[in-house]
Design a protein around this motif. Structure first.
Motif, PDB file in Angstrom:
ATOM      1  N   ILE A 215      17.991 -24.428   7.096  1.00 12.03           N
ATOM      2  CA  ILE A 215      19.437 -24.239   6.979  1.00 12.03           C
ATOM      3  C   ILE A 215      19.759 -22.953   6.237  1.00 12.03           C
ATOM      4  CG2 ILE A 215      21.514 -25.191   5.881  1.00 12.03           C
ATOM      5  CD1 ILE A 215      20.398 -27.991   6.448  1.00 12.03           C
ATOM      6  N   CYS A 216      18.939 -22.626   5.215  1.00 10.88           N
ATOM      7  CA  CYS A 216      19.267 -21.513   4.320  1.00 10.88           C
ATOM      8  C   CYS A 216      18.661 -20.182   4.735  1.00 10.88           C
ATOM      9  CB  CYS A 216      18.817 -21.848   2.889  1.00 10.88           C
ATOM     10  SG  CYS A 216      19.605 -23.313   2.173  1.00 10.88           S
ATOM     11  N   LYS A 217      17.545 -20.190   5.425  1.00  6.99           N
ATOM     12  CA  LYS A 217      16.795 -18.941   5.550  1.00  6.99           C
ATOM     13  C   LYS A 217      17.425 -17.930   6.497  1.00  6.99           C
ATOM     14  CE  LYS A 217      13.553 -20.167   9.275  1.00  6.99           C
ATOM     15  NZ  LYS A 217      12.126 -20.311   9.625  1.00  6.99           N
ATOM     16  N   ASP A 218      18.218 -18.388   7.454  1.00  9.07           N
ATOM     17  CA  ASP A 218      18.792 -17.457   8.423  1.00  9.07           C
ATOM     18  C   ASP A 218      20.121 -16.873   7.972  1.00  9.07           C
ATOM     19  OD1 ASP A 218      17.634 -19.596  11.105  1.00  9.07           O
ATOM     20  OD2 ASP A 218      16.654 -17.841  10.184  1.00  9.07           O
ATOM     21  N   VAL A 219      20.507 -17.133   6.726  1.00  9.87           N
ATOM     22  CA  VAL A 219      21.797 -16.662   6.221  1.00  9.87           C
ATOM     23  C   VAL A 219      21.606 -15.299   5.556  1.00  9.87           C
ATOM     24  CG1 VAL A 219      23.705 -17.142   4.663  1.00  9.87           C
ATOM     25  CG2 VAL A 219      22.559 -19.019   5.849  1.00  9.87           C
ATOM     26  N   SER A 220      22.461 -14.357   5.896  1.00  8.91           N
ATOM     27  CA  SER A 220      22.435 -13.043   5.251  1.00  8.91           C
ATOM     28  C   SER A 220      23.860 -12.532   5.110  1.00  8.91           C
ATOM     29  CB  SER A 220      21.598 -12.041   6.062  1.00  8.91           C
ATOM     30  OG  SER A 220      22.199 -11.818   7.333  1.00  8.91           O
ATOM     31  N   PHE A 221      24.047 -11.581   4.204  1.00  4.54           N
ATOM     32  CA  PHE A 221      25.362 -11.017   3.937  1.00  4.54           C
ATOM     33  C   PHE A 221      25.305  -9.510   4.146  1.00  4.54           C
ATOM     34  CE2 PHE A 221      24.867 -14.774   1.343  1.00  4.54           C
ATOM     35  CZ  PHE A 221      26.069 -15.440   1.478  1.00  4.54           C
ATOM     36  N   PHE A 222      26.344  -8.983   4.753  1.00  6.09           N
ATOM     37  CA  PHE A 222      26.535  -7.537   4.843  1.00  6.09           C
ATOM     38  C   PHE A 222      25.268  -6.829   5.360  1.00  6.09           C
ATOM     39  CE2 PHE A 222      30.637  -7.617   2.951  1.00  6.09           C
ATOM     40  CZ  PHE A 222      30.597  -8.683   2.078  1.00  6.09           C
ATOM     41  N   ASP A 223      24.912  -7.215   6.596  1.00  5.92           N
ATOM     42  CA  ASP A 223      23.777  -6.563   7.300  1.00  5.92           C
ATOM     43  C   ASP A 223      22.482  -6.657   6.513  1.00  5.92           C
ATOM     44  OD1 ASP A 223      26.074  -3.989   8.312  1.00  5.92           O
ATOM     45  OD2 ASP A 223      25.511  -5.840   9.357  1.00  5.92           O
ATOM     46  N   GLY A 224      22.242  -7.799   5.911  1.00  6.53           N
ATOM     47  CA  GLY A 224      20.980  -8.012   5.223  1.00  6.53           C
ATOM     48  C   GLY A 224      20.931  -7.499   3.807  1.00  6.53           C
ATOM     49  N   GLN A 225      21.997  -6.864   3.306  1.00  7.34           N
ATOM     50  CA  GLN A 225      21.988  -6.360   1.931  1.00  7.34           C
ATOM     51  C   GLN A 225      22.150  -7.494   0.914  1.00  7.34           C
ATOM     52  OE1 GLN A 225      21.411  -3.178   1.018  1.00  7.34           O
ATOM     53  NE2 GLN A 225      21.059  -2.752   3.188  1.00  7.34           N
ATOM     54  N   GLY A 226      22.789  -8.559   1.320  1.00  4.40           N
ATOM     55  CA  GLY A 226      22.947  -9.712   0.438  1.00  4.40           C
ATOM     56  C   GLY A 226      22.019 -10.841   0.849  1.00  4.40           C
ATOM     57  N   TYR A 227      21.905 -11.832   0.016  1.00  4.18           N
ATOM     58  CA  TYR A 227      21.046 -12.979   0.303  1.00  4.18           C
ATOM     59  C   TYR A 227      21.601 -14.220  -0.385  1.00  4.18           C
ATOM     60  CZ  TYR A 227      19.132 -11.989  -4.356  1.00  4.18           C
ATOM     61  OH  TYR A 227      18.990 -11.759  -5.688  1.00  4.18           O
ATOM     62  N   LEU A 228      21.025 -15.368  -0.036  1.00  2.00           N
ATOM     63  CA  LEU A 228      21.478 -16.661  -0.540  1.00  2.00           C
ATOM     64  C   LEU A 228      20.291 -17.428  -1.099  1.00  2.00           C
ATOM     65  CD1 LEU A 228      23.878 -19.206   1.022  1.00  2.00           C
ATOM     66  CD2 LEU A 228      21.513 -19.910   0.741  1.00  2.00           C
ATOM     67  N   TYR A 229      20.506 -18.132  -2.220  1.00  2.00           N
ATOM     68  CA  TYR A 229      19.476 -19.038  -2.722  1.00  2.00           C
ATOM     69  C   TYR A 229      20.131 -20.315  -3.206  1.00  2.00           C
ATOM     70  CZ  TYR A 229      20.525 -17.266  -7.481  1.00  2.00           C
ATOM     71  OH  TYR A 229      21.133 -16.901  -8.646  1.00  2.00           O
ATOM     72  N   LEU A 230      19.291 -21.362  -3.407  1.00  2.00           N
ATOM     73  CA  LEU A 230      19.757 -22.703  -3.742  1.00  2.00           C
ATOM     74  C   LEU A 230      19.080 -23.149  -5.030  1.00  2.00           C
ATOM     75  CD1 LEU A 230      21.316 -25.304  -2.869  1.00  2.00           C
ATOM     76  CD2 LEU A 230      19.250 -25.991  -1.630  1.00  2.00           C
ATOM     77  N   ILE A 231      19.890 -23.653  -6.003  1.00  2.00           N
ATOM     78  CA  ILE A 231      19.355 -24.123  -7.280  1.00  2.00           C
ATOM     79  C   ILE A 231      19.887 -25.521  -7.565  1.00  2.00           C
ATOM     80  CG2 ILE A 231      19.092 -21.817  -8.280  1.00  2.00           C
ATOM     81  CD1 ILE A 231      21.753 -22.227  -9.721  1.00  2.00           C
ATOM     82  N   ASP A 232      19.186 -26.229  -8.487  1.00  2.00           N
ATOM     83  CA  ASP A 232      19.713 -27.515  -8.922  1.00  2.00           C
ATOM     84  C   ASP A 232      20.643 -27.310 -10.118  1.00  2.00           C
ATOM     85  OD1 ASP A 232      18.153 -27.105 -11.165  1.00  2.00           O
ATOM     86  OD2 ASP A 232      16.685 -28.666 -10.711  1.00  2.00           O
ATOM     87  N   GLY A 233      21.137 -28.416 -10.685  1.00  2.00           N
ATOM     88  CA  GLY A 233      22.108 -28.307 -11.765  1.00  2.00           C
ATOM     89  C   GLY A 233      21.572 -27.658 -13.025  1.00  2.00           C
ATOM     90  N   ASN A 234      20.233 -27.651 -13.191  1.00  2.00           N
ATOM     91  CA  ASN A 234      19.633 -27.023 -14.361  1.00  2.00           C
ATOM     92  C   ASN A 234      19.210 -25.589 -14.109  1.00  2.00           C
ATOM     93  OD1 ASN A 234      19.817 -29.418 -15.919  1.00  2.00           O
ATOM     94  ND2 ASN A 234      17.993 -30.217 -14.900  1.00  2.00           N
TER      95      ASN A 234
END
Length: 612
Positions: A215-234
């Motif tokens: 679900i997360c790996k194919d997401v990119s921002f602004f032609d690959g210059q940005g990226y997304l990651y997932l963290i828990d509450g801590n």
């Protein structure tokens, strides 16, 4: 030399007193407009830069919202699997019966087969960590103690929640294929039945981490210059596109700081790099999606334009300050005096001098304000009187809505008892009914002691227990001293009416109602608890709203009693008080009435005129 400045000043002062404020303001505004033309270009440039940042933030938020929706759907599917195992299989299984235990294993296999693409294993443990049933992996490793695992202790310590772990390698069971599965564990506390005795246990659902990664790996921002990651509450990383580099220590991420961000867009500086960070919380889990875009990608190089704009802005500010200081010294003196008079009036000073010298507009304004203040005082007195009458009218209307429809049923029961020779019971019911209405009337007073309100509830319960032939039991406990405090009347009976009609109606002698009155600091709390069928969260949310949401299924009863009591309390004492309802299906209902602490002296201001 000394006379010329004084004469110059005197001439300007004379001109000022004879000039209109319109002329003075026109000259000032003209100067401001000319200066504003100079830095209009800079304002447009800054606006463009700001708009670009806002558009980037909105774009990031849309992307994160889509990812959150996909991730939420994935997690909901796992939660449905967990609910199905618990409520349709474990709840109905008695582990002492061999055929039931086999049915449990078969049910787990069937559920695993249905979702094997996203599941790694399903397992049920008792409260000591002993394996009861599992599929498809069934043999625990000798080196593993389930009761010491984080997912196990979390489920046992917070039994009301579902718990999601961070990604880890599945290490509980022996895998005959010697494969390593990256999983996210969903654990929950369950109630196991063994020989008719309820015991604690834990249900473990290991879901394949590759589903979240996909679900997360194919997401990119602004032609690959940005990226997304997932963290828990801590702040622990669940997914990161450069996860291997992070684990190897070759790269760092600002994940611990991001864990403290609220949902929305933030700007941070990490490793000397300015970044735009967008955060979105994933429901049920406390996880956070974090989108990162370097600030350099959001704008072009505006260095020369920014330097020019800085010069223009600085020069404009200097001129504005210089000119406004000189002009305001002449223009605002009368207005300041008038403002001072108004502030004196706001502080409650009865006699304020509004006679202000200055341009004729200001003098006229001061006289107008004086006249307006006089008029407003009369109008405010009228408005306050009307609002007080309106509030009392609303309270009277709400008071009149208390439904005494049980009066007919009670009298009908008395007639039936009398005709069947049960005169003693009829006398008891009529006595309770008389006391009930004596307290309801309260000599016309709307504010009564809590002890009288409790007695009113006790008489009501006496009548209803006789009508329902003791299908339920009730007890009342009052903290010492609380019965002498005061409240508005008829707030417990409508709650009891709902508890009896909608909670005890189908009870077979095992219904229970508990009434408790106690004090919490400066708040009096009256709780009405029943062990009836309870309500769903959606229905509970609608009960105290002024209007019902038609999209939510309607519960039995309209909830008018709850809303009536809630609105009466808030109209009388304010929005800080009223009802709160806690209920779950099959777990009964607790209605909590919160009131201010009112001694007899304090209660007088809430009584109507003419009440004692």
């Amino acid at each position: 030399m000394d006379k010329k400045p004084s004469g110059f000043k005197a001439r300007w002062k004379a001109r000022y007193h004879h000039a209109s404020i319109q002329l003075i303001l026109s000259i000032a505004f003209t100067a401001v407009a000319v200066i504003g033309m100079l830095f209009l270009g800079m304002a447009l440039l800054l606006r463009f830069s700001s708009s670009a940042n806002e558009m980037a933030a909105e774009s990031s938020q849309r992307v994160l919202a889509q990812v959150n929706w996909n991730l939420d759907s994935y997690l909901r599917n796992m939660m449905r699997v967990s609910d199905t195992v618990y409520y349709r299989v474990i709840k109905s299984a008695d582990l002492e019966q061999s055929d039931t235990a086999q049915e449990l294993r078969d049910a787990l296999k069937l559920l695993y087969a249905k979702d094997r693409d996203v599941l790694v294993s399903l397992a049920v443990f008792d409260g000591n960590g002993e394996l009861i049933s599992a599929t498809p992996l069934t043999e625990l490793k000798n080196s593993v103690t389930p009761s010491r695992e984080g997912w196990f202790t979390a489920a046992m310590e917070r039994i009301e929640n579902l718990h999601f772990s961070t990604p880890h390698v599945q290490h509980l069971f022996e895998d005959p294929d010697a494969r390593y599965h990256w999983v996210v564990s969903l654990s929950r506390h369950v109630e196991l039945t063994r020989g008719g005795v309820i015991q604690s246990g834990v249900l473990l659902v290991d879901m394949n981490f590759s589903g979240i990664e996909q679900i997360c790996k194919d997401v990119s921002f602004f032609d690959g210059q940005g990226y997304l990651y997932l963290i828990d509450g801590n702040g622990e990383i669940i997914y990161h596109p450069r996860q291997q580099l992070l684990y190897a220590g070759l790269q760092e991420e600002n994940n611990l700081t991001a864990a403290g961000y609220s949902d929305g867009t933030h700007t941070e500086i990490f490793q000397s790099q300015r970044r735009q960070v967008t955060v979105k919380t994933v429901g049920y889990t406390g996880w956070k999606l974090v989108g990162v875009v370097p600030a350099e990608t959001l704008r072009d190089n505006y260095s020369q334009l920014l330097l020019f704009a800085l010069f223009i802005v600085s020069f404009s500010i200097f001129l504005l300050v210089f000119v406004n200081l000189r002009l305001s010294e002449w223009i605002t003196a009368p207005m300041k005096k008038l403002d001072h008079a108004v502030r004196e009036l706001e502080r409650g000073v009865e006699s304020v001098d509004f006679n202000v010298d200055g341009p004729y507009e200001v003098e006229h304004l001061s006289h107008s304000v004086q006249s307006m203040i006089s008029t407003m005082r009369h109008l405010m007195e009228d408005v306050l009187r009307q609002e007080e009458e309106k509030r009392r009218s609303e309270l009277d209307v709400l008071q009149s809505q208390i439904n005494p429809h049980f009066l007919y049923n009670t009298l009908d029961s008395v007639v039936w008892m009398t005709e069947n020779g049960r005169t003693q019971e009829a006398v008891v019911m009529l006595t309770a009914l008389a006391r009930f209405f004596r307290i309801s009337l309260s000599k016309g007073s709307n504010i009564i002691p809590i002890g009288d309100e409790i007695e009113h509830a006790r008489n009501y319960l006496t009548i209803q227990k006789m009508r329902y032939k003791n299908k339920f039991s009730a007890d009342i406990s009052v903290e010492p001293g609380v019965e002498k405090l005061y409240t508005i009347k008829l707030i417990i009976q409508p709650i009891l009416e709902n508890a009896i009609y909608h909670g005890m109606e189908y009870a077979d002698g095992d219904g229970e109602i508990h009434i408790r009155a106690f004090r919490e600091e400066e708040t009096v709390v009256i709780e009405v608890e029943d062990n009836g069928p309870g309500m769903s969260e959606e229905i509970v949310e609608q009960l105290l709203k002024p209007t019902r949401d038609v999209s939510v299924p309607k519960a039995k009863g309209s909830g008018i009693g709850f809303r009536n009591v809630h609105q009466r309390i808030q109209l009388t004492f304010g929005s800080a008080y009223g009802l709160t309802i806690r209920s779950e299906p099959d777990n009964g209902t607790v209605v909590r009435i919160c009131l201010p602490v009112l001694e007899e002296e304090d209660a007088r201001k809430y009584r109507k005129e003419g009440e004692r």
